[in-house]
Design a protein around this motif. Structure first.
Motif, short mmCIF file in Angstrom:
data_model
loop_
_atom_site.label_atom_id
_atom_site.label_comp_id
_atom_site.label_asym_id
_atom_site.label_seq_id
_atom_site.Cartn_x
_atom_site.Cartn_y
_atom_site.Cartn_z
N MET A 105 -2.43 13.93 -21.26
CA MET A 105 -2.19 12.97 -20.20
C MET A 105 -1.08 13.50 -19.29
N THR A 106 -1.31 13.40 -18.00
CA THR A 106 -0.35 13.82 -16.98
C THR A 106 0.12 12.58 -16.24
N THR A 107 1.42 12.48 -16.02
CA THR A 107 1.97 11.35 -15.28
C THR A 107 2.72 11.86 -14.06
N LEU A 108 2.41 11.28 -12.92
CA LEU A 108 3.11 11.54 -11.67
C LEU A 108 4.13 10.42 -11.49
N PHE A 109 5.38 10.80 -11.27
CA PHE A 109 6.44 9.84 -10.95
C PHE A 109 6.75 9.97 -9.46
N VAL A 110 6.89 8.85 -8.79
CA VAL A 110 7.26 8.83 -7.37
C VAL A 110 8.39 7.83 -7.21
N ARG A 111 9.51 8.29 -6.65
CA ARG A 111 10.63 7.39 -6.39
C ARG A 111 10.94 7.45 -4.91
N HIS A 112 11.07 6.27 -4.31
CA HIS A 112 11.40 6.22 -2.89
C HIS A 112 12.05 4.88 -2.56
N ALA A 113 12.76 4.91 -1.45
CA ALA A 113 13.32 3.68 -0.89
C ALA A 113 12.28 3.10 0.07
N VAL A 114 12.21 1.78 0.12
CA VAL A 114 11.32 1.10 1.06
C VAL A 114 12.14 0.12 1.88
N SER A 115 11.67 -0.15 3.09
CA SER A 115 12.44 -1.06 3.95
C SER A 115 12.28 -2.52 3.53
N ASP A 116 11.12 -2.86 2.95
CA ASP A 116 10.87 -4.24 2.52
C ASP A 116 9.86 -4.19 1.38
N TYR A 117 10.30 -4.52 0.17
CA TYR A 117 9.43 -4.39 -1.00
C TYR A 117 8.13 -5.19 -0.86
N LYS A 118 8.20 -6.42 -0.39
CA LYS A 118 6.99 -7.25 -0.29
C LYS A 118 5.97 -6.63 0.66
N ALA A 119 6.42 -6.11 1.79
CA ALA A 119 5.51 -5.45 2.73
C ALA A 119 4.95 -4.17 2.11
N TRP A 120 5.81 -3.41 1.42
CA TRP A 120 5.35 -2.18 0.75
C TRP A 120 4.30 -2.51 -0.29
N ARG A 121 4.53 -3.57 -1.07
CA ARG A 121 3.62 -3.91 -2.16
C ARG A 121 2.22 -4.26 -1.64
N LYS A 122 2.15 -4.93 -0.50
CA LYS A 122 0.84 -5.26 0.07
C LYS A 122 0.04 -3.98 0.37
N VAL A 123 0.69 -3.00 0.96
CA VAL A 123 0.02 -1.75 1.28
C VAL A 123 -0.34 -1.01 -0.02
N TYR A 124 0.59 -1.00 -0.98
CA TYR A 124 0.34 -0.33 -2.26
C TYR A 124 -0.88 -0.93 -2.96
N ASP A 125 -0.94 -2.24 -3.03
CA ASP A 125 -2.07 -2.90 -3.69
C ASP A 125 -3.39 -2.62 -2.97
N ALA A 126 -3.37 -2.57 -1.64
CA ALA A 126 -4.58 -2.29 -0.87
C ALA A 126 -5.04 -0.85 -1.04
N PHE A 127 -4.15 0.02 -1.50
CA PHE A 127 -4.45 1.45 -1.68
C PHE A 127 -5.13 1.73 -3.03
N ALA A 128 -5.29 0.72 -3.86
CA ALA A 128 -5.86 0.89 -5.21
C ALA A 128 -7.21 1.60 -5.22
N PRO A 129 -8.13 1.32 -4.30
CA PRO A 129 -9.41 2.04 -4.33
C PRO A 129 -9.25 3.56 -4.13
N VAL A 130 -8.30 3.95 -3.30
CA VAL A 130 -8.05 5.38 -3.09
C VAL A 130 -7.46 5.99 -4.36
N GLN A 131 -6.55 5.25 -5.00
CA GLN A 131 -5.99 5.74 -6.26
C GLN A 131 -7.10 5.99 -7.27
N LYS A 132 -7.96 5.01 -7.44
CA LYS A 132 -9.03 5.13 -8.42
C LYS A 132 -9.95 6.30 -8.09
N ALA A 133 -10.32 6.44 -6.82
CA ALA A 133 -11.19 7.54 -6.40
C ALA A 133 -10.51 8.90 -6.58
N SER A 134 -9.18 8.90 -6.61
CA SER A 134 -8.42 10.13 -6.78
C SER A 134 -8.12 10.46 -8.24
#
Length: 89
Positions: free
Chosen positions: A1-30
């Protein structure tokens, strides 16, 4: 098993989370098998994300996907993220 860690600052967590959740299909396809999101205890806009892959090549391909960079930009990621790939010992 390989794990990718990503750490970053975001300007607004709630706004970031909406985009992150919407990106789930791309994650799965990747090839993302599982994911987790963490916020620093003292700063909710300091975010660390993990993505599990079958192998390091899939993780590297995900990092290089232009859609990922576009999503990060639209989600309000501040500065360059820190990313590292690990293998379970």
């Amino acid at each position: 098993m390989t794990t990718l860690f990503v750490r970053h600052a975001v300007s607004d967590y709630k706004a970031w989370r909406k985009v992150y959740d919407a990106f789930a299909p791309v994650q799965k396809a990747s090839g993302v098998k599982a994911e987790s999101v963490y916020q620093a205890a003292d700063d909710p806009n300091d975010v660390t994300v993990t993505h599990d892959f079958a192998n390091a090549a899939d993780a590297r391909a995900f990092i290089e996907n232009p859609k990922l960079k576009e999503a990060m930009a639209s989600a309000g990621v501040v500065g360059a993220p820190t990313m590292w790939i690990t293998n379970k010992a």
